[in-house]
Design a protein around this motif. Sequence first.
Motif, short mmCIF file in Angstrom:
data_model
loop_
_atom_site.label_atom_id
_atom_site.label_comp_id
_atom_site.label_asym_id
_atom_site.label_seq_id
_atom_site.Cartn_x
_atom_site.Cartn_y
_atom_site.Cartn_z
N MET A 15 1.10 -0.95 0.38
CA MET A 15 -0.23 0.19 0.33
C MET A 15 0.53 1.02 -0.13
O MET A 15 0.44 2.34 -0.36
CB MET A 15 -1.18 0.04 1.04
CG MET A 15 -1.87 -0.84 0.52
SD MET A 15 -3.22 -0.96 2.38
CE MET A 15 -3.83 0.69 2.93
N LEU A 58 0.39 3.77 -2.65
CA LEU A 58 0.41 5.26 -2.39
C LEU A 58 2.00 6.83 -2.73
O LEU A 58 1.61 7.72 -3.12
CB LEU A 58 0.30 5.55 -0.65
CG LEU A 58 0.27 6.55 0.33
CD1 LEU A 58 -1.42 7.14 -0.21
CD2 LEU A 58 0.52 7.03 1.54
N LEU A 106 5.33 14.35 1.84
CA LEU A 106 4.84 14.01 3.09
C LEU A 106 4.43 12.38 3.26
O LEU A 106 3.98 12.02 3.32
CB LEU A 106 2.88 14.70 2.24
CG LEU A 106 3.06 15.64 2.26
CD1 LEU A 106 1.87 15.99 2.08
CD2 LEU A 106 3.28 16.51 3.89
N ILE A 145 4.34 10.54 6.14
CA ILE A 145 3.05 11.06 7.62
C ILE A 145 1.70 9.64 6.32
O ILE A 145 0.93 9.35 7.20
CB ILE A 145 2.71 12.31 7.50
CG1 ILE A 145 1.41 12.29 8.79
CG2 ILE A 145 2.42 13.06 6.17
CD1 ILE A 145 0.74 13.64 8.96
N GLY A 146 1.33 9.53 5.02
CA GLY A 146 0.86 9.26 4.42
C GLY A 146 1.20 7.09 4.72
O GLY A 146 0.48 6.73 5.09
N LEU A 180 -0.51 6.69 7.36
CA LEU A 180 -1.61 6.76 7.69
C LEU A 180 -2.54 5.43 7.32
O LEU A 180 -3.00 4.32 7.65
CB LEU A 180 -2.40 7.72 7.08
CG LEU A 180 -3.53 8.17 6.75
CD1 LEU A 180 -4.59 8.00 8.17
CD2 LEU A 180 -3.72 8.99 6.05
N SER A 181 -1.53 4.82 6.22
CA SER A 181 -2.45 3.62 5.89
C SER A 181 -1.48 2.62 6.43
O SER A 181 -2.66 1.51 6.93
CB SER A 181 -1.31 3.42 4.79
OG SER A 181 -0.16 3.09 4.51
N ALA A 198 -4.29 2.38 9.56
CA ALA A 198 -5.72 1.90 8.79
C ALA A 198 -5.53 0.12 8.79
O ALA A 198 -6.26 -0.89 9.07
CB ALA A 198 -5.48 2.11 7.64
N GLY A 222 -5.86 -1.66 12.60
CA GLY A 222 -6.77 -1.35 12.54
C GLY A 222 -7.81 -2.24 12.03
O GLY A 222 -8.40 -3.05 12.42
N PHE A 257 -4.61 14.13 1.14
CA PHE A 257 -4.82 13.05 2.21
C PHE A 257 -6.60 13.07 3.21
O PHE A 257 -6.75 11.91 3.73
CB PHE A 257 -4.02 14.16 3.47
CG PHE A 257 -2.54 13.50 3.03
CD1 PHE A 257 -2.09 12.95 3.64
CD2 PHE A 257 -1.72 13.61 2.18
CE1 PHE A 257 -0.75 12.00 4.05
CE2 PHE A 257 -0.34 12.98 2.50
CZ PHE A 257 0.30 12.07 3.28
N LEU A 305 -7.90 10.05 0.97
CA LEU A 305 -6.70 9.36 1.65
C LEU A 305 -7.78 8.74 2.70
O LEU A 305 -8.11 7.50 3.60
CB LEU A 305 -6.04 9.05 2.52
CG LEU A 305 -4.25 8.70 1.12
CD1 LEU A 305 -3.62 8.88 1.20
CD2 LEU A 305 -4.83 7.18 1.03
N PHE A 316 -9.98 5.21 4.16
CA PHE A 316 -9.54 4.17 5.48
C PHE A 316 -10.44 4.16 6.60
O PHE A 316 -11.20 3.37 6.92
CB PHE A 316 -8.37 5.35 5.86
CG PHE A 316 -6.86 4.47 5.03
CD1 PHE A 316 -6.76 3.74 4.54
CD2 PHE A 316 -5.73 5.05 5.21
CE1 PHE A 316 -5.62 3.27 3.19
CE2 PHE A 316 -5.23 4.94 4.49
CZ PHE A 316 -4.21 3.49 3.36
N LEU A 372 -13.44 2.62 4.78
CA LEU A 372 -12.98 1.00 5.39
C LEU A 372 -13.03 0.40 6.64
O LEU A 372 -13.35 -0.68 7.18
CB LEU A 372 -11.52 0.56 4.89
CG LEU A 372 -10.72 -0.57 5.29
CD1 LEU A 372 -11.33 -1.78 4.25
CD2 LEU A 372 -9.20 -0.56 5.59
N LEU A 373 -12.36 1.26 7.90
CA LEU A 373 -12.52 0.91 8.97
C LEU A 373 -14.06 1.31 9.41
O LEU A 373 -14.44 0.14 10.73
CB LEU A 373 -11.14 1.66 9.54
CG LEU A 373 -9.95 1.59 10.17
CD1 LEU A 373 -9.03 1.75 10.77
CD2 LEU A 373 -9.48 -0.22 10.07
#
Lengths: 191, 185
Positions: A55, A59, A72, A75-76, A79-80, A83, A86, B10, B13, B17, B20-21
């Motif tokens: 991913m 990205l 960036l 931080i990207g 974030l992925s 997710a 989680g 962002f 994104l 996400f 999805l969650l």
Amino acid sequence: MTDYVIILISTVLVNNFVLVKFLGLCPFMGVSKKLDAALGMGLATTFVLTLSSVMSYLLYTYLLAPFELEYLKTIGFILSIAAVVGFTEMAIHKSSPALYQVLGIYLPLITTNCAVLGVALLNIGEDHNFIESAFYGFGAAIGFTMVMVLFASIRERVDAGDVPMPFKGAPIALITAGLMSLAFMGFGGLV
Amino acid sequence: MSMFAGILIFLGLALAFGLLLGYAAVRFRIEGNPLAEIIDKKLPQTQCGQCGYPGCKPYAEALAKGEAEVNLCIPGGEPTMIEIAEILQVEPKPMQAEATEPKPKMLAVIDEDICIGCVLCIKACPVDAIIGTTKMMHTVIEKECTGCELCVPVCPVDCIDMVMEKPNLKNWKWPEPKAAAERTE
């Protein structure tokens, strides 16, 4: 094809993320008391690491690079990764409650497992393509799982052994990890 | 230009996400505590309360939350304790002294001349082994009694005694040889 095999061998043995690059030491020390838990943690990390390295590559290549937003990327990636973790956490809670209980606090900690972010950043640094990124992430995860299982097995035996008082617990575990790291240096020059 | 692209990317994104969650939270919803169910199946279901919890289910829930010790189930004894420790991935603890040596099975017996028919023991019995009704004399169904002693303290006239089970063709066994018993200790 040879390239992929070389990537796998290199990430699993030669440049093992835990014992050679010293990434992801928190779960390495934290979840290695029991073999079952170590294996579970390894499998969860394998899933997260493979998925997040793919991913992160997508990205970076299709969203960040075309818009010159490379700065960036950290931080990207975070974030992925968050997710994916989680999602994995919910899936494990549903499918294997006992494993969820054992992994406990360490599961959300995969988010901040530096091996996961490390793989994503190294993929970019070494100009891997899509397939190479996937193999790199997968190999790193297999290396992580293997080391976790080996280390947990050794620790279970060490616990049963007669360890001198000052070395009981964490000290002997750290010495063991050091010796394992030395042993893995032997793979240097294999690839 | 690049700044707005960054913001948009962002935002997109985070939205993707988040969706999805959110979907995963619905898809993988957990009813109750599945770990408690698994432990509950391993418990003997005598509902005797000797662990200090009202029954096997509450004890299983306390175990799943990590609030109870694994060695409290006396009817289950050591095998159950080891099974629970395995599920919870904790170190097995030795059973308390009284639980390790197998007690001869006891039965509750109601002295029917003294019984005043207060039904308190019927309410206390976890396995419904006591029959009788208000102001009528009660008695114990021997086959059902698990010997948990829960009916003894509630009796206001102390008419319940715990007695050794009389040996019959079904439950008689050879007395344990002394030497073997010492070796296994």
